[in-house]
Design a protein around this motif. Structure first.
Motif, mmCIF file in Angstrom:
data_model
loop_
_atom_site.group_PDB
_atom_site.id
_atom_site.type_symbol
_atom_site.label_atom_id
_atom_site.label_comp_id
_atom_site.label_asym_id
_atom_site.label_seq_id
_atom_site.Cartn_x
_atom_site.Cartn_y
_atom_site.Cartn_z
ATOM 1 N N VAL A 6 4.069 -76.057 41.797
ATOM 2 C CA VAL A 6 4.780 -74.880 41.313
ATOM 3 C C VAL A 6 5.871 -75.277 40.320
ATOM 4 O O VAL A 6 6.026 -74.647 39.262
ATOM 5 C CB VAL A 6 5.386 -74.094 42.500
ATOM 6 C CG1 VAL A 6 6.380 -73.041 42.007
ATOM 7 C CG2 VAL A 6 4.283 -73.429 43.307
ATOM 8 N N ASP A 57 4.260 -76.432 37.042
ATOM 9 C CA ASP A 57 3.694 -75.295 36.303
ATOM 10 C C ASP A 57 4.790 -74.449 35.661
ATOM 11 O O ASP A 57 4.583 -73.851 34.593
ATOM 12 C CB ASP A 57 2.851 -74.420 37.234
ATOM 13 C CG ASP A 57 1.546 -75.084 37.646
ATOM 14 O OD1 ASP A 57 1.203 -76.125 37.061
ATOM 15 O OD2 ASP A 57 0.882 -74.563 38.576
ATOM 16 N N ALA A 58 5.955 -74.386 36.299
ATOM 17 C CA ALA A 58 7.082 -73.614 35.768
ATOM 18 C C ALA A 58 7.916 -74.430 34.779
ATOM 19 O O ALA A 58 8.946 -73.955 34.295
ATOM 20 C CB ALA A 58 7.961 -73.130 36.906
ATOM 21 N N ASP A 59 7.476 -75.648 34.488
ATOM 22 C CA ASP A 59 8.162 -76.524 33.532
ATOM 23 C C ASP A 59 9.589 -76.841 33.956
ATOM 24 O O ASP A 59 10.475 -77.038 33.119
ATOM 25 C CB ASP A 59 8.166 -75.882 32.137
ATOM 26 C CG ASP A 59 8.183 -76.942 31.024
ATOM 27 O OD1 ASP A 59 7.839 -78.106 31.318
ATOM 28 O OD2 ASP A 59 8.559 -76.590 29.888
ATOM 29 N N VAL A 60 9.817 -76.907 35.261
ATOM 30 C CA VAL A 60 11.149 -77.203 35.775
ATOM 31 C C VAL A 60 11.666 -78.565 35.306
ATOM 32 O O VAL A 60 12.855 -78.694 34.969
ATOM 33 C CB VAL A 60 11.159 -77.100 37.320
ATOM 34 C CG1 VAL A 60 12.403 -77.766 37.922
ATOM 35 C CG2 VAL A 60 11.110 -75.633 37.738
ATOM 36 N N HIS A 92 4.170 -68.111 45.709
ATOM 37 C CA HIS A 92 3.811 -69.056 44.649
ATOM 38 C C HIS A 92 3.167 -70.309 45.235
ATOM 39 O O HIS A 92 2.263 -70.878 44.616
ATOM 40 C CB HIS A 92 5.054 -69.408 43.830
ATOM 41 C CG HIS A 92 5.506 -68.305 42.935
ATOM 42 N ND1 HIS A 92 5.393 -68.352 41.559
ATOM 43 C CD2 HIS A 92 6.059 -67.088 43.213
ATOM 44 C CE1 HIS A 92 5.860 -67.238 41.030
ATOM 45 N NE2 HIS A 92 6.278 -66.454 42.018
ATOM 46 N N PRO A 101 6.411 -63.989 37.502
ATOM 47 C CA PRO A 101 6.685 -65.351 37.044
ATOM 48 C C PRO A 101 7.720 -66.051 37.909
ATOM 49 O O PRO A 101 8.589 -65.403 38.507
ATOM 50 C CB PRO A 101 7.196 -65.142 35.610
ATOM 51 C CG PRO A 101 7.691 -63.743 35.575
ATOM 52 C CD PRO A 101 6.838 -62.962 36.529
ATOM 53 N N PHE A 102 7.635 -67.372 37.925
ATOM 54 C CA PHE A 102 8.555 -68.184 38.717
ATOM 55 C C PHE A 102 10.002 -67.904 38.325
ATOM 56 O O PHE A 102 10.890 -67.827 39.183
ATOM 57 C CB PHE A 102 8.226 -69.667 38.507
ATOM 58 C CG PHE A 102 9.161 -70.611 39.210
ATOM 59 C CD1 PHE A 102 8.951 -70.972 40.533
ATOM 60 C CD2 PHE A 102 10.247 -71.170 38.541
ATOM 61 C CE1 PHE A 102 9.795 -71.860 41.184
ATOM 62 C CE2 PHE A 102 11.096 -72.060 39.179
ATOM 63 C CZ PHE A 102 10.870 -72.401 40.496
ATOM 64 N N ALA A 103 10.256 -67.749 37.048
ATOM 65 C CA ALA A 103 11.628 -67.560 36.567
ATOM 66 C C ALA A 103 12.284 -66.331 37.178
ATOM 67 O O ALA A 103 13.512 -66.292 37.328
ATOM 68 C CB ALA A 103 11.636 -67.460 35.040
#
Length: 281
Positions: free
Chosen positions: A124, A127-130, A66, A74-76
């Motif tokens: 990252v 983008d993953a809305d962490v 990533h 996906p990151f999740a």
């Protein structure tokens, strides 16, 4: 959102166990916690939380993929959960992260693009809305000051420094100002030190004097952890936090170990309060 990197130049100061236990303490307080393992060593946060099953799988998706914009999912899907904490496990490819990032930077330069290898973790996570998914992000990098630490600091902007109150530990803390200044100059960002946390304190005269000098300086030392070798070795043996180890593996409660758990809870709450005060200042 509370974000910090647990880091120390000195080895053997309980960096990883501190990151793990702070993560669990914060999760038990009702916060959504993401712990990111950026240490390629086998004995890392991933091992302690028992989520290292894919570390050696060259076909598995990983944080490294990533970071260089070559994800396989996906990151999740990278996230594992242990003791109420979401953990982003380490992968062996972290050992050569610098090479991968440098290659990606060179590719971007060939097309006339600017691509900063030190901000890719921040990208990252955004983008993953962490930031909207978690209340706390804790990163455990290796002890070496390289691109993994640089990415961690760009993403968190804060440090928690565990150290052993010895001559070596004192030297490490005294060099912290130079270290932070050097990192800030290298990365062109401000880096805060939320706390310097003494570990393995035995109460000798030299250690007491060192703590007095430390507290006379500008570093916050909210708690002091005494020697807890048996407890922490048990955590590594059973691959769990001190909270789980005491609850599930101790045949009887020891008051001094319960006190240690309370100190982790106190420190986790203190870090959050400190960050909130800074944000409103």
């Amino acid at each position: 959102m509370l974000t910090y990197t647990v880091y120390s130049e000195a080895g053997g100061v309980g960096k990883t166990t501190m990151a793990a236990n702070l993560a669990v303490a914060d999760a038990r307080a009702g916060h959504d916690v993401l712990a990111i393992d950026m240490d390629p060593q086998e004995g890392s946060l991933s091992f302690l939380f028992d989520v290292a099953d894919h570390r050696t799988d060259s076909e598995a998706d990983s944080l490294v993929r990533h970071l260089v914009e070559r994800p396989r999912g996906p990151f999740a899907d990278l996230i594992e959960t242990s003791e109420g904490v979401d953990v982003l496990p380490a992968h062996n490819s972290l050992e050569v992260l610098s090479k991968h990032l440098r290659r990606r930077e060179e590719e971007a330069a060939d097309f006339g693009e600017n691509w900063n290898p030190n901000v890719q973790l921040l990208r990252v996570l955004k983008d993953a809305d962490v930031p909207s998914e978690y209340d706390t992000v804790i990163i455990d990098p290796p002890a070496t000051a390289d691109v993994k630490l640089y990415n961690a600091l760009h993403a968190t902007r804060n440090l928690v420094i565990p150290f052993e109150p010895s001559g070596k530990g004192q030297q490490s803390v005294e060099g912290l100002a130079d270290l932070v200044t050097g990192l800030e100059d290298t990365l062109d960002i401000n880096v805060g030190v939320l706390a310097a946390v003494p570990n393995r304190f035995k109460g000798t005269n030299d250690q007491e004097e060192m703590l007095k000098r430390l507290r006379a300086e500008s570093y916050d030392t909210p708690v002091v952890f005494r020697e807890r070798t048996s407890l922490l070795e048990g955590c590594w043996r059973k691959q769990c936090s001190a909270f789980k180890y005491i609850e599930e593996y101790r045949s009887r409660e020891r008051d001094y170990e319960i006190e240690t758990l309370e100190q982790f809870e106190e420190l986790a709450a203190h870090l959050r309060q400190t960050r909130e005060q800074e944000a409103t200042a």
